[in-house]
Scaffold this motif. Structure first.
Motif, PDB file in Angstrom:
ATOM      1  N   ASP A   3      -2.521  -5.008  -2.877  1.00 24.00           N
ATOM      2  CA  ASP A   3      -3.026  -5.215  -1.426  1.00 24.00           C
ATOM      3  C   ASP A   3      -2.653  -3.984  -0.712  1.00 24.00           C
ATOM      4  OD1 ASP A   3      -3.853  -7.708  -1.938  1.00 24.00           O
ATOM      5  OD2 ASP A   3      -1.878  -8.415  -1.169  1.00 24.00           O
ATOM      6  N   VAL A   4      -2.018  -2.758  -1.307  1.00 26.32           N
ATOM      7  CA  VAL A   4      -1.882  -1.450  -0.789  1.00 26.32           C
ATOM      8  C   VAL A   4      -2.893  -0.729  -0.255  1.00 26.32           C
ATOM      9  CG1 VAL A   4      -0.794   0.565  -1.052  1.00 26.32           C
ATOM     10  CG2 VAL A   4       0.452  -1.438  -1.770  1.00 26.32           C
ATOM     11  N   HIS A  18      -1.153   1.678   3.985  1.00 25.39           N
ATOM     12  CA  HIS A  18      -0.951   0.312   4.695  1.00 25.39           C
ATOM     13  C   HIS A  18      -0.572  -0.704   3.553  1.00 25.39           C
ATOM     14  CE1 HIS A  18      -2.732   1.944   8.450  1.00 25.39           C
ATOM     15  NE2 HIS A  18      -3.311   2.585   7.626  1.00 25.39           N
ATOM     16  N   VAL A  19       0.560  -1.624   3.992  1.00 24.18           N
ATOM     17  CA  VAL A  19       0.745  -2.517   3.083  1.00 24.18           C
ATOM     18  C   VAL A  19       0.916  -3.696   4.020  1.00 24.18           C
ATOM     19  CG1 VAL A  19       2.412  -1.267   1.547  1.00 24.18           C
ATOM     20  CG2 VAL A  19       3.373  -2.249   3.498  1.00 24.18           C
ATOM     21  N   GLU A  26      -1.637  -5.606   8.291  1.00 22.08           N
ATOM     22  CA  GLU A  26      -1.175  -4.126   7.685  1.00 22.08           C
ATOM     23  C   GLU A  26      -0.372  -3.634   8.545  1.00 22.08           C
ATOM     24  OE1 GLU A  26      -4.824  -1.881   7.236  1.00 22.08           O
ATOM     25  OE2 GLU A  26      -5.655  -3.220   5.604  1.00 22.08           O
ATOM     26  N   THR A  27       0.536  -2.959   7.768  1.00 22.49           N
ATOM     27  CA  THR A  27       1.611  -2.422   8.323  1.00 22.49           C
ATOM     28  C   THR A  27       1.648  -0.876   7.802  1.00 22.49           C
ATOM     29  OG1 THR A  27       3.282  -4.213   8.663  1.00 22.49           O
ATOM     30  CG2 THR A  27       4.365  -2.078   8.631  1.00 22.49           C
ATOM     31  N   LEU A  28       1.846  -0.243   8.805  1.00 23.94           N
ATOM     32  CA  LEU A  28       1.900   1.615   8.375  1.00 23.94           C
ATOM     33  C   LEU A  28       3.350   1.888   7.644  1.00 23.94           C
ATOM     34  CD1 LEU A  28       0.518   4.351   8.155  1.00 23.94           C
ATOM     35  CD2 LEU A  28       1.547   4.594  10.467  1.00 23.94           C
ATOM     36  N   ALA A  29       3.265   1.944   6.365  1.00 25.27           N
ATOM     37  CA  ALA A  29       4.337   2.175   5.551  1.00 25.27           C
ATOM     38  C   ALA A  29       4.553   3.786   5.200  1.00 25.27           C
ATOM     39  CB  ALA A  29       4.140   1.605   4.285  1.00 25.27           C
ATOM     40  N   PHE A  52      10.165   0.863   3.287  1.00 27.01           N
ATOM     41  CA  PHE A  52       9.355   0.917   1.943  1.00 27.01           C
ATOM     42  C   PHE A  52       9.768   1.935   0.775  1.00 27.01           C
ATOM     43  CE2 PHE A  52       6.859  -0.635   5.689  1.00 27.01           C
ATOM     44  CZ  PHE A  52       6.783  -2.111   5.283  1.00 27.01           C
ATOM     45  N   ARG A  53      10.693   2.432   0.976  1.00 29.06           N
ATOM     46  CA  ARG A  53      11.298   3.688  -0.117  1.00 29.06           C
ATOM     47  C   ARG A  53      11.698   2.939  -1.440  1.00 29.06           C
ATOM     48  NH1 ARG A  53      14.257   7.651   4.025  1.00 29.06           N
ATOM     49  NH2 ARG A  53      12.229   8.384   5.067  1.00 29.06           N
ATOM     50  N   GLY A  54      11.629   3.711  -2.373  1.00 30.60           N
ATOM     51  CA  GLY A  54      11.890   3.156  -3.662  1.00 30.60           C
ATOM     52  C   GLY A  54      11.044   2.294  -4.432  1.00 30.60           C
ATOM     53  N   GLN A  55       9.816   1.962  -3.821  1.00 29.76           N
ATOM     54  CA  GLN A  55       8.722   1.092  -4.417  1.00 29.76           C
ATOM     55  C   GLN A  55       7.886   1.927  -4.904  1.00 29.76           C
ATOM     56  OE1 GLN A  55       7.828  -2.007  -1.778  1.00 29.76           O
ATOM     57  NE2 GLN A  55       9.623  -1.575  -0.429  1.00 29.76           N
ATOM     58  N   GLY A  56       7.718   3.212  -5.269  1.00 31.65           N
ATOM     59  CA  GLY A  56       6.701   3.901  -5.885  1.00 31.65           C
ATOM     60  C   GLY A  56       5.629   3.932  -4.892  1.00 31.65           C
ATOM     61  N   LEU A  57       5.655   3.521  -3.890  1.00 36.04           N
ATOM     62  CA  LEU A  57       4.453   4.044  -2.744  1.00 36.04           C
ATOM     63  C   LEU A  57       4.214   5.444  -2.351  1.00 36.04           C
ATOM     64  CD1 LEU A  57       5.401   0.949  -0.273  1.00 36.04           C
ATOM     65  CD2 LEU A  57       3.657   0.806  -2.055  1.00 36.04           C
TER      66      LEU A  57
END
Length: 115
Positions: A3-4, A18-19, A26-29, A52-57
């Motif tokens: 959904d990203v 956005h996630v 939607e949230t601006l990540a 949102f860090r550490g998730q590979g985004l």
């Protein structure tokens, strides 16, 4: 991560990541800032919200932003250290990269003329 979504926001001169939140909104990540000139796009900075860090985004953002720039036919200038690092580790189909600081003499091996 299905959904990203990464979108280009020309008004803000950035690619936005956005996630969906728990309510499906939607949230601006994060975002990758750029400066555009004819046929060239300079990536100048990348930020991921600490939540949102550490998730590979960051890699998702870089991948989508660079793929879009390549598809547009723009030469990519990776001023941002994160974008530059991504490009050294990953292939981006159709990308033309102009590394900052490179000159013709940078490409020559020691003792070899670039001319």
């Amino acid at each position: 991560m299905a959904d990203v979504k990464v979108t280009r926001n020309d008004d803000e001169a950035r690619y936005e990541l956005h996630v969906p939140d728990e309510n499906g909104q939607e949230t601006l990540a994060g975002f990758a800032r750029f400066e555009e000139e004819t046929g060239r796009v300079r990536f100048t900075g990348t930020e991921i919200d600490p939540a949102f860090r550490g998730q590979g985004l960051g890699d998702v953002l870089a991948s989508e932003a660079l793929a879009d720039a390549a598809q547009r036919g723009d030469t990519i200038v990776p001023v941002c250290p994160f974008i530059a690092s991504y490009l050294t580790k990953n292939e981006v189909a159709g990308a033309v990269v102009d590394w900052p600081g490179e000159t013709p003499t940078d490409a020559a091996t020691p003792g070899e003329s670039s001319a």
